[in-house]
Scaffold this active site. Structure first.
Site, PDB file in Angstrom:
ATOM      1  N   ASP A 214       0.790  -1.229   0.000  1.00 15.75           N
ATOM      2  CA  ASP A 214       0.000   0.000   0.000  1.00 15.75           C
ATOM      3  C   ASP A 214       0.827   1.287   0.000  1.00 15.75           C
ATOM      4  O   ASP A 214       0.301   2.351   0.251  1.00 15.75           O
ATOM      5  CB  ASP A 214      -0.975   0.008   1.187  1.00 15.75           C
ATOM      6  CG  ASP A 214      -0.244  -0.046   2.516  1.00 15.75           C
ATOM      7  OD1 ASP A 214       0.994  -0.176   2.512  1.00 15.75           O
ATOM      8  OD2 ASP A 214      -0.913   0.047   3.558  1.00 15.75           O
TER       9      ASP A 214
ATOM     10  N   HIS B 254      25.366   6.547 -19.706  1.00 14.71           N
ATOM     11  CA  HIS B 254      24.202   6.663 -18.824  1.00 14.71           C
ATOM     12  C   HIS B 254      24.545   6.230 -17.404  1.00 14.71           C
ATOM     13  O   HIS B 254      23.788   5.516 -16.753  1.00 14.71           O
ATOM     14  CB  HIS B 254      23.011   5.863 -19.380  1.00 14.71           C
ATOM     15  CG  HIS B 254      22.385   6.524 -20.567  1.00 14.71           C
ATOM     16  ND1 HIS B 254      21.499   5.895 -21.415  1.00 14.71           N
ATOM     17  CD2 HIS B 254      22.535   7.781 -21.076  1.00 14.71           C
ATOM     18  CE1 HIS B 254      21.125   6.725 -22.375  1.00 14.71           C
ATOM     19  NE2 HIS B 254      21.746   7.869 -22.198  1.00 14.71           N
TER      20      HIS B 254
ATOM     21  N   ASP C  64      24.548  15.566 -15.988  1.00 12.28           N
ATOM     22  CA  ASP C  64      23.484  15.592 -16.997  1.00 12.28           C
ATOM     23  C   ASP C  64      22.178  15.553 -16.223  1.00 12.28           C
ATOM     24  O   ASP C  64      21.803  14.505 -15.689  1.00 12.28           O
ATOM     25  CB  ASP C  64      23.633  14.378 -17.931  1.00 12.28           C
ATOM     26  CG  ASP C  64      22.616  14.380 -19.074  1.00 12.28           C
ATOM     27  OD1 ASP C  64      21.612  15.121 -18.992  1.00 12.28           O
ATOM     28  OD2 ASP C  64      22.830  13.615 -20.043  1.00 12.28           O
TER      29      ASP C  64
ATOM     30  N   ASP D  95      17.075  19.534 -20.198  1.00  9.02           N
ATOM     31  CA  ASP D  95      18.010  18.409 -20.365  1.00  9.02           C
ATOM     32  C   ASP D  95      19.393  19.001 -20.636  1.00  9.02           C
ATOM     33  O   ASP D  95      19.794  19.161 -21.784  1.00  9.02           O
ATOM     34  CB  ASP D  95      17.543  17.526 -21.522  1.00  9.02           C
ATOM     35  CG  ASP D  95      18.464  16.340 -21.756  1.00  9.02           C
ATOM     36  OD1 ASP D  95      19.353  16.091 -20.917  1.00  9.02           O
ATOM     37  OD2 ASP D  95      18.295  15.654 -22.785  1.00  9.02           O
TER      38      ASP D  95
ATOM     39  N   HIS E 237      27.329   8.278 -29.714  1.00  4.80           N
ATOM     40  CA  HIS E 237      25.886   8.584 -29.653  1.00  4.80           C
ATOM     41  C   HIS E 237      25.502   9.652 -30.674  1.00  4.80           C
ATOM     42  O   HIS E 237      26.337  10.122 -31.433  1.00  4.80           O
ATOM     43  CB  HIS E 237      25.482   9.000 -28.234  1.00  4.80           C
ATOM     44  CG  HIS E 237      26.214  10.213 -27.698  1.00  4.80           C
ATOM     45  ND1 HIS E 237      25.888  11.497 -28.053  1.00  4.80           N
ATOM     46  CD2 HIS E 237      27.250  10.321 -26.817  1.00  4.80           C
ATOM     47  CE1 HIS E 237      26.674  12.344 -27.411  1.00  4.80           C
ATOM     48  NE2 HIS E 237      27.525  11.661 -26.665  1.00  4.80           N
TER      49      HIS E 237
ATOM     50  N   HIS F  16      18.260  15.077 -29.794  1.00  3.89           N
ATOM     51  CA  HIS F  16      16.947  14.417 -29.780  1.00  3.89           C
ATOM     52  C   HIS F  16      15.897  15.479 -29.501  1.00  3.89           C
ATOM     53  O   HIS F  16      16.199  16.521 -28.921  1.00  3.89           O
ATOM     54  CB  HIS F  16      16.902  13.298 -28.733  1.00  3.89           C
ATOM     55  CG  HIS F  16      17.276  13.734 -27.340  1.00  3.89           C
ATOM     56  ND1 HIS F  16      16.410  14.407 -26.507  1.00  3.89           N
ATOM     57  CD2 HIS F  16      18.428  13.613 -26.638  1.00  3.89           C
ATOM     58  CE1 HIS F  16      17.013  14.656 -25.349  1.00  3.89           C
ATOM     59  NE2 HIS F  16      18.254  14.203 -25.415  1.00  3.89           N
TER      60      HIS F  16
ATOM     61  N   HIS G 161      13.199  12.469 -24.014  1.00  3.20           N
ATOM     62  CA  HIS G 161      13.332  12.089 -25.425  1.00  3.20           C
ATOM     63  C   HIS G 161      11.921  12.206 -25.973  1.00  3.20           C
ATOM     64  O   HIS G 161      11.140  11.270 -25.900  1.00  3.20           O
ATOM     65  CB  HIS G 161      13.893  10.677 -25.589  1.00  3.20           C
ATOM     66  CG  HIS G 161      15.336  10.589 -25.179  1.00  3.20           C
ATOM     67  ND1 HIS G 161      16.072   9.446 -25.302  1.00  3.20           N
ATOM     68  CD2 HIS G 161      16.180  11.516 -24.659  1.00  3.20           C
ATOM     69  CE1 HIS G 161      17.316   9.673 -24.860  1.00  3.20           C
ATOM     70  NE2 HIS G 161      17.392  10.914 -24.463  1.00  3.20           N
TER      71      HIS G 161
ATOM     72  N   GLU H 238      24.198  18.083 -28.134  1.00  2.00           N
ATOM     73  CA  GLU H 238      25.012  17.483 -27.080  1.00  2.00           C
ATOM     74  C   GLU H 238      26.154  16.612 -27.592  1.00  2.00           C
ATOM     75  O   GLU H 238      26.160  15.404 -27.414  1.00  2.00           O
ATOM     76  CB  GLU H 238      24.127  16.664 -26.142  1.00  2.00           C
ATOM     77  CG  GLU H 238      23.158  15.715 -26.843  1.00  2.00           C
ATOM     78  CD  GLU H 238      22.318  14.919 -25.833  1.00  2.00           C
ATOM     79  OE1 GLU H 238      22.913  14.358 -24.888  1.00  2.00           O
ATOM     80  OE2 GLU H 238      21.098  14.854 -25.997  1.00  2.00           O
TER      81      GLU H 238
ATOM     82  N   TYR I 154      34.620  10.666 -25.159  1.00  2.00           N
ATOM     83  CA  TYR I 154      34.752   9.806 -23.989  1.00  2.00           C
ATOM     84  C   TYR I 154      35.950   8.867 -24.165  1.00  2.00           C
ATOM     85  O   TYR I 154      35.990   8.092 -25.117  1.00  2.00           O
ATOM     86  CB  TYR I 154      33.475   8.973 -23.799  1.00  2.00           C
ATOM     87  CG  TYR I 154      32.220   9.809 -23.933  1.00  2.00           C
ATOM     88  CD1 TYR I 154      31.664  10.441 -22.828  1.00  2.00           C
ATOM     89  CD2 TYR I 154      31.617  10.000 -25.190  1.00  2.00           C
ATOM     90  CE1 TYR I 154      30.538  11.238 -22.957  1.00  2.00           C
ATOM     91  CE2 TYR I 154      30.490  10.792 -25.331  1.00  2.00           C
ATOM     92  CZ  TYR I 154      29.948  11.409 -24.213  1.00  2.00           C
ATOM     93  OH  TYR I 154      28.834  12.203 -24.354  1.00  2.00           O
TER      94      TYR I 154
ATOM     95  N   ARG J 137      30.765  16.012 -22.074  1.00  4.12           N
ATOM     96  CA  ARG J 137      29.591  16.268 -22.918  1.00  4.12           C
ATOM     97  C   ARG J 137      29.078  17.650 -22.541  1.00  4.12           C
ATOM     98  O   ARG J 137      29.111  18.032 -21.372  1.00  4.12           O
ATOM     99  CB  ARG J 137      28.513  15.193 -22.698  1.00  4.12           C
ATOM    100  CG  ARG J 137      27.266  15.396 -23.548  1.00  4.12           C
ATOM    101  CD  ARG J 137      26.349  14.168 -23.615  1.00  4.12           C
ATOM    102  NE  ARG J 137      25.763  13.801 -22.339  1.00  4.12           N
ATOM    103  CZ  ARG J 137      26.140  12.770 -21.609  1.00  4.12           C
ATOM    104  NH1 ARG J 137      27.086  11.964 -22.041  1.00  4.12           N
ATOM    105  NH2 ARG J 137      25.575  12.503 -20.448  1.00  4.12           N
TER     106      ARG J 137
ATOM    107  N   GLU K 276      25.703  20.036 -23.299  1.00  7.31           N
ATOM    108  CA  GLU K 276      24.352  19.901 -23.867  1.00  7.31           C
ATOM    109  C   GLU K 276      23.507  21.127 -23.573  1.00  7.31           C
ATOM    110  O   GLU K 276      23.333  21.513 -22.416  1.00  7.31           O
ATOM    111  CB  GLU K 276      23.669  18.664 -23.262  1.00  7.31           C
ATOM    112  CG  GLU K 276      22.229  18.466 -23.707  1.00  7.31           C
ATOM    113  CD  GLU K 276      21.616  17.190 -23.164  1.00  7.31           C
ATOM    114  OE1 GLU K 276      22.012  16.768 -22.070  1.00  7.31           O
ATOM    115  OE2 GLU K 276      20.739  16.617 -23.847  1.00  7.31           O
TER     116      GLU K 276
HETATM  117 MN   LIG Z   1      19.915  14.737 -23.817  1.00  6.38          MN
END
Ligand SMILES: [Mn+2]
Length: 438
Positions: A40, A243, A260, A271, A350, A354, A361, A384, A388, A406, A408
């Site tokens: 619950d 990620h 990020d 983002d 990558h 997006h 996304h 972005e 790496y 990165r 972005e």
């Molecule tokens: Mn992004």
């Protein structure tokens, strides 16, 4: 359950726009099931994005049946009033409250679904509903289609055709209205504040979890209800994992910290990614590496205007970053060969962009008639680029091993070019160092 400053006319306008595209049909959008843990205890509930987009209604257990041109047109099934449940779980509008406050034409208790839905579907010629998203409601929906077919008796007609609504909704959500852009900008502003706060907070010895806490604190102090996705707070070699989500390591002197993170405003999310030295001062190697990515990002931003074909952003990024990989000594040979052989993928695996909006996304087709589509005013997306180099990459110059960068930003296409909604978060090395000094 609803922010008091939301004007319900916004949602009626959105439905009216959808109406032109689905005339003769009906669109059925259920809330997704609320997650319950340990019998619950409820997880945080966020309304299904499309359902919120078309109604502004935030309660679980609701279903929209929208039938443009029929009477009633906008039908909403909602949780019934229940004093006992409301004592435990909080206020519910109930059918009467939902009708009065949200401007629906007709409302029912969700318990009336099985008896009412077939009749609502009988007069339409097709039904926009996404199968396999909500297995419980799939059964209710299929049964209603079957009962509707039975009720049509000797007409000899079969089940109504079912059309995926994501095509229509995606196209519409891709073209942001002035109100959408206003909310998106606000989400971007708060998100940028979080990144600034994190730069001020970070120093050698802090834990990634504490950095995440600073993000959450800043976002919620600006009254954002939740982050738009799990924040990536990745120091040192963690920054080379795209990620990375553990967020539990100590940030150490001499390392990069990649953050990020973005937060929501009226279901739109920012983002943003920023990368900076834990100790607040770029070393020569860090600066060299970082500026390659920053240069690429600015070059790509300069391209953005109506008419530009979306996939050209990625093509250009690959070219610029591959050139950088050669200059940094990560790859050898010519740019052409490194692109042809896909060698660049080792350090830039990558895409550069997006769609962005109510989902990080965001929904919306990237192609039109099989071709990558051209940018139009009102489209919102990320830019972005990243590089790496894992710490165990023996082929890379030692000075760059364990570096992931990165950068972005969030962009809206305007009539004449574009507007960068996240510029407030510093990205020039000197600006980052200045913020971190204070
Ligand atoms: Mn992004």
């Amino acid at each position: 359950m609803r922010k008091p400053d939301l004007d319900i006319k916004i949602f009626a306008d959105r439905r009216r726009k959808i109406a032109e595209k689905i005339k003769g049909g009906a669109m059925v959008i259920p809330a997704h099931p609320a997650l319950i843990r340990n019998h619950d205890v409820h997880y945080e509930y966020r309304q299904d994005t499309n359902l919120f987009y078309l109604t502004g209604y935030e309660e679980p257990g609701s279903v929209l049946v929208y039938r443009p041109g029929q009477n009633p047109e906008t039908v909403m099934f909602v949780l019934p009033k229940d004093p006992l449940r409301e004592t435990w779980d909080g206020f519910r509008y109930g059918p009467e409250g939902a009708k009065a406050e949200f401007g629906f034409d007709k409302t029912y208790s969700i318990n009336e679904m099985d008896s009412v839905l077939p009749d609502l579907l009988m007069p339409v010629d097709r039904v926009y509903y996404r199968l396999y998203q909500n297995s419980d409601f799939d059964k209710t929906f299929a049964k209603a289609l079957d009962v509707a077919r039975e009720k049509l008796g000797r007409s000899g007609l079969g089940l109504k055709p079912v059309v995926d609504p994501f095509e229509v909704l995606g196209e519409m959500r891709l073209m942001k209205s002035p109100k959408d852009i206003e909310w998106q900008k606000k989400a971007c502003e708060i998100s940028a504040e979080g990144h600034i706060a994190v730069m001020k907070f970070t120093k050698p010895g802090v834990n990634e979890r504490q950095v995440e806490a600073v993000l959450r604190h800043t976002f919620m102090m600006h009254q954002s209800p939740r982050m738009g996705y799990n924040a990536i707070v990745a120091s040192g070699n963690g920054s080379t994992t795209l990620h990375y989500n553990f967020n539990d390591q100590e940030c150490r002197d001499g390392e990069f910290l990649l953050v990020d993170a973005g937060t929501e405003w009226n279901y739109f999310t920012g983002d943003i990614t920023r990368t900076f030295p834990v100790n607040g001062k770029f070393s020569e190697s860090q600066k060299k590496f970082y500026n390659c990515v920053l240069f690429a990002q600015k070059e790509i931003l300069n391209m953005i205007k109506p008419g530009l074909v979306f996939k050209n952003l990625q093509t250009a990024t690959i070219k610029i970053l591959t050139q950088a990989m050669l200059e940094l000594g990560l790859l050898k040979g010519s740019v052409e060969d490194a692109i042809e052989s896909m060698a660049f993928k080792k350090y830039y695996p990558h895409g550069v962009s997006h769609w962005l909006g109510m989902d990080v996304h965001d929904l919306g087709p990237y192609t039109l008639n099989g071709e990558s589509r051209a940018l139009e005013p009102g489209m919102i997306f990320t830019v972005e680029p990243g590089l790496y180099v894992p710490s165990n990459d023996e082929s890379a110059p030692a000075e760059f091993r364990g570096m992931g960068v990165r950068i972005e930003d969030n962009i809206v296409v305007t009539e004449t070019g574009h507007f960068n909604m996240t510029l407030k978060a510093p990205k020039e090395t000197s600006d980052i160092e200045a913020v971190m000094r204070n």
